[in-house]
Design a protein around this motif. Structure first.
Motif, PDB file in Angstrom:
ATOM      1  N   ASN A  10       0.867  -1.179   0.000  1.00 14.58           N
ATOM      2  CA  ASN A  10       0.000   0.000   0.000  1.00 14.58           C
ATOM      3  C   ASN A  10       0.903   1.229   0.000  1.00 14.58           C
ATOM      4  O   ASN A  10       1.499   1.563   1.018  1.00 14.58           O
ATOM      5  CB  ASN A  10      -0.886  -0.049   1.266  1.00 14.58           C
ATOM      6  N   ILE A  93      -8.153  -1.707  -1.975  1.00 10.72           N
ATOM      7  CA  ILE A  93      -8.168  -1.664  -0.509  1.00 10.72           C
ATOM      8  C   ILE A  93      -9.437  -0.921  -0.080  1.00 10.72           C
ATOM      9  O   ILE A  93      -9.780   0.112  -0.669  1.00 10.72           O
ATOM     10  CB  ILE A  93      -6.908  -0.932   0.027  1.00 10.72           C
ATOM     11  N   HIS A  96      -9.320   1.217   4.925  1.00  9.70           N
ATOM     12  CA  HIS A  96      -8.040   1.353   5.633  1.00  9.70           C
ATOM     13  C   HIS A  96      -8.233   2.288   6.837  1.00  9.70           C
ATOM     14  O   HIS A  96      -9.029   3.230   6.768  1.00  9.70           O
ATOM     15  CB  HIS A  96      -6.981   1.907   4.674  1.00  9.70           C
ATOM     16  N   SER A  97      -7.490   2.051   7.891  1.00  4.37           N
ATOM     17  CA  SER A  97      -7.698   2.858   9.109  1.00  4.37           C
ATOM     18  C   SER A  97      -7.469   4.347   8.863  1.00  4.37           C
ATOM     19  O   SER A  97      -8.084   5.189   9.515  1.00  4.37           O
ATOM     20  CB  SER A  97      -6.801   2.368  10.247  1.00  4.37           C
ATOM     21  N   CYS A 127     -10.055  -3.772   5.393  1.00  7.14           N
ATOM     22  CA  CYS A 127      -9.201  -3.588   6.571  1.00  7.14           C
ATOM     23  C   CYS A 127     -10.014  -3.405   7.851  1.00  7.14           C
ATOM     24  O   CYS A 127     -10.998  -2.657   7.875  1.00  7.14           O
ATOM     25  CB  CYS A 127      -8.327  -2.353   6.395  1.00  7.14           C
ATOM     26  N   ALA A 166      -7.822  -7.741   5.821  1.00  6.87           N
ATOM     27  CA  ALA A 166      -6.525  -7.372   6.409  1.00  6.87           C
ATOM     28  C   ALA A 166      -6.751  -6.949   7.850  1.00  6.87           C
ATOM     29  O   ALA A 166      -7.527  -6.017   8.107  1.00  6.87           O
ATOM     30  CB  ALA A 166      -5.881  -6.238   5.620  1.00  6.87           C
ATOM     31  N   TYR A 167      -6.091  -7.629   8.778  1.00 12.88           N
ATOM     32  CA  TYR A 167      -6.113  -7.199  10.182  1.00 12.88           C
ATOM     33  C   TYR A 167      -4.935  -6.262  10.380  1.00 12.88           C
ATOM     34  O   TYR A 167      -3.774  -6.666  10.241  1.00 12.88           O
ATOM     35  CB  TYR A 167      -6.003  -8.395  11.134  1.00 12.88           C
ATOM     36  N   GLU A 168      -5.256  -5.001  10.671  1.00 15.43           N
ATOM     37  CA  GLU A 168      -4.208  -3.998  10.865  1.00 15.43           C
ATOM     38  C   GLU A 168      -4.447  -3.251  12.175  1.00 15.43           C
ATOM     39  O   GLU A 168      -5.225  -2.290  12.205  1.00 15.43           O
ATOM     40  CB  GLU A 168      -4.232  -2.991   9.709  1.00 15.43           C
ATOM     41  N   GLY A 212      -1.273  -6.515   8.818  1.00 15.82           N
ATOM     42  CA  GLY A 212      -0.631  -5.264   8.413  1.00 15.82           C
ATOM     43  C   GLY A 212      -0.239  -4.430   9.616  1.00 15.82           C
ATOM     44  O   GLY A 212      -0.954  -4.396  10.628  1.00 15.82           O
ATOM     45  N   LEU A 233      -0.250  -6.879   4.442  1.00 16.52           N
ATOM     46  CA  LEU A 233      -0.496  -5.605   3.780  1.00 16.52           C
ATOM     47  C   LEU A 233       0.600  -4.673   4.290  1.00 16.52           C
ATOM     48  O   LEU A 233       0.700  -4.420   5.489  1.00 16.52           O
ATOM     49  CB  LEU A 233      -1.898  -5.078   4.120  1.00 16.52           C
TER      50      LEU A 233
END
Ligand code: PGA
Length: 257
Positions: A10, A93, A96-97, A127, A166-168, A212, A233
């Motif tokens: 990313n 994606i 995303h946070s 995410c 995706a675990y971020e 990630g 990620l």
């Protein structure tokens, strides 16, 4: 159940078109022959077409970093799944946070965007992840559980089978503070269990869940050895070809074990 590992870069708000082309030209050379890992790079929209062109038939895929759920119309500044696909991308994606934190994205918008991505023939990378205060407050599973339920509410098993999670953990993104393999595994196992409750064991068993947050060539292998971690990620470490290539290679070696 065997799940092909997937490593995605990313790039966030980085790289001019020229820099992007240079990076993927090197990457193509460095990871040619890596068979057992699916590789994706996610440049800014402006470089997506050129990067996809350079990577055509290389086996490396491209993805966008976000999309809008409407197909077309008066939505200034937005980009649809169809336009992303036309630029040559296969992935996108979602949630995303940084999108949640800076652009007010919610589980509801993540749900709409993920549906639109699937309808448009893209593979969403969805995410989820808790902040530091949520973790310290003992709320990790409540937060991640609610994100999973919200993101995939109303989905069919077929839709769920065509995406990546995706675990971020937010506290590990860009901080150099990677989750321990045990912490990551605990969250990945939880996510798989929640997806299993919603969609059944067959769907959850084949779901790929990336980790990630400060992934580097040095820590990818130990993460990948955990049973529920199916790739990564990668943010900062995907901006340089040699380092990202090492992550891909190390993920592939770890996956063989
Ligand atoms: P990082 O970012 O690898 O720089 O921590 C990960 C991400 O935001 O996807």
């Amino acid at each position: 159940m065997s799940r092909k590992p997937i490593v995605a870069g990313n790039w966030k708000l980085n790289k001019t078109i020229k820099e992007a082309i240079d990076l993927v030209t090197q990457l193509k050379r460095l990871i040619s022959g890596t068979q057992n890992v699916e590789v994706v790079v996610c440049p800014p929209y402006t470089a997506l077409g050129e990067v996809s062109e350079v990577l055509m038939e290389s086996g490396i895929h491209t993805g966008a970093q976000d999309l809008f759920w409407e197909e077309k119309g008066a939505f200034t500044g937005e980009v649809s799944a169809t336009l992303i696909k036309e630029a040559g991308a296969r992935f996108v994606i979602v949630g995303h946070s940084e999108r949640r934190q800076f652009f007010q994205e919610t589980d509801e918008t993540v749900n709409k965007k993920t549906r639109a991505a699937l309808a448009g023939g893209l593979t969403p990378i969805v995410c989820v992840g808790e902040t530091l205060s949520q973790r310290e407050g003992g709320k990790t599973f409540a937060v991640v559980g609610a994100q999973v339920k919200g993101a995939f509410a109303g989905f069919s098993a077929d839709q769920m089978g065509r995406l990546v999670v995706a675990y971020e953990p937010v506290w590990a993104i860009g901080t150099g503070k990677v989750a321990t393999p045990a912490q990551a595994q605990e969250a990945h196992g939880f996510i798989r269990k929640e997806v299993g409750k919603m969609f059944g064991d067959e769907v959850s068993g084949s779901l790929r869940i990336q980790y990630g947050g400060s992934v580097k060539p040095e820590n990818i292998a130990e993460l990948m050895r955990e049973p529920d971690i199916d790739g990564a990620l990668v943010g900062g470490a995907s901006l340089e070809a040699a380092g990202f290539a090492d992550i891909v290679k190390n993920a592939g070696i770890a996956a063989l074990k």
